[in-house]
Design a protein around this motif. Structure first.
Motif, mmCIF file in Angstrom:
data_model
loop_
_atom_site.group_PDB
_atom_site.id
_atom_site.type_symbol
_atom_site.label_atom_id
_atom_site.label_comp_id
_atom_site.label_asym_id
_atom_site.label_seq_id
_atom_site.Cartn_x
_atom_site.Cartn_y
_atom_site.Cartn_z
ATOM 1 N N LEU A 187 -45.654 -61.567 -28.637
ATOM 2 C CA LEU A 187 -44.951 -61.990 -27.438
ATOM 3 C C LEU A 187 -43.496 -61.565 -27.555
ATOM 4 O O LEU A 187 -42.844 -61.849 -28.553
ATOM 5 C CB LEU A 187 -45.039 -63.507 -27.261
ATOM 6 C CG LEU A 187 -46.448 -64.058 -27.035
ATOM 7 C CD1 LEU A 187 -46.399 -65.574 -26.979
ATOM 8 C CD2 LEU A 187 -47.046 -63.511 -25.771
ATOM 9 N N VAL A 188 -43.019 -60.858 -26.555
ATOM 10 C CA VAL A 188 -41.629 -60.407 -26.573
ATOM 11 C C VAL A 188 -40.921 -60.935 -25.338
ATOM 12 O O VAL A 188 -41.534 -61.278 -24.333
ATOM 13 C CB VAL A 188 -41.530 -58.860 -26.597
ATOM 14 C CG1 VAL A 188 -42.096 -58.323 -27.890
ATOM 15 C CG2 VAL A 188 -42.235 -58.251 -25.417
ATOM 16 N N GLY A 189 -39.598 -60.979 -25.414
ATOM 17 C CA GLY A 189 -38.810 -61.434 -24.296
ATOM 18 C C GLY A 189 -38.749 -62.948 -24.239
ATOM 19 O O GLY A 189 -39.171 -63.652 -25.133
ATOM 20 N N GLY A 190 -38.211 -63.433 -23.146
ATOM 21 C CA GLY A 190 -38.092 -64.866 -22.963
ATOM 22 C C GLY A 190 -36.887 -65.420 -23.712
ATOM 23 O O GLY A 190 -36.078 -64.703 -24.283
#
Length: 63
Positions: free
Chosen positions: A55-58
């Motif tokens: 999971l990337v970003g956020g």
């Protein structure tokens, strides 16, 4: 003259809005009526492909 531009703007917004939503609405109706047992085929394949991905970003909570 001002009333013309107000009417023109409202009609343009309605035409653009209806055109943009028409594809989404017709696609949803088509999937529900003619999808049969393969309604979720593409979403399930995408989920299967993305298993194990990082999971990337956020927002990252840092202390």
């Amino acid at each position: 003259m001002v009333q013309f531009f107000i009417d023109f703007t409202l009609v343009a917004i309605l035409i653009i809005g209806i055109t943009a939503l028409m594809g989404v609405i017709v696609n949803g109706i088509g999937e529900n009526l003619f999808g049969g047992s393969k309604k979720k085929e593409h979403t399930l394949q995408t989920a299967h492909t993305q298993t194990g991905w990082k999971l990337v970003g956020g927002k990252k909570i840092s202390r």
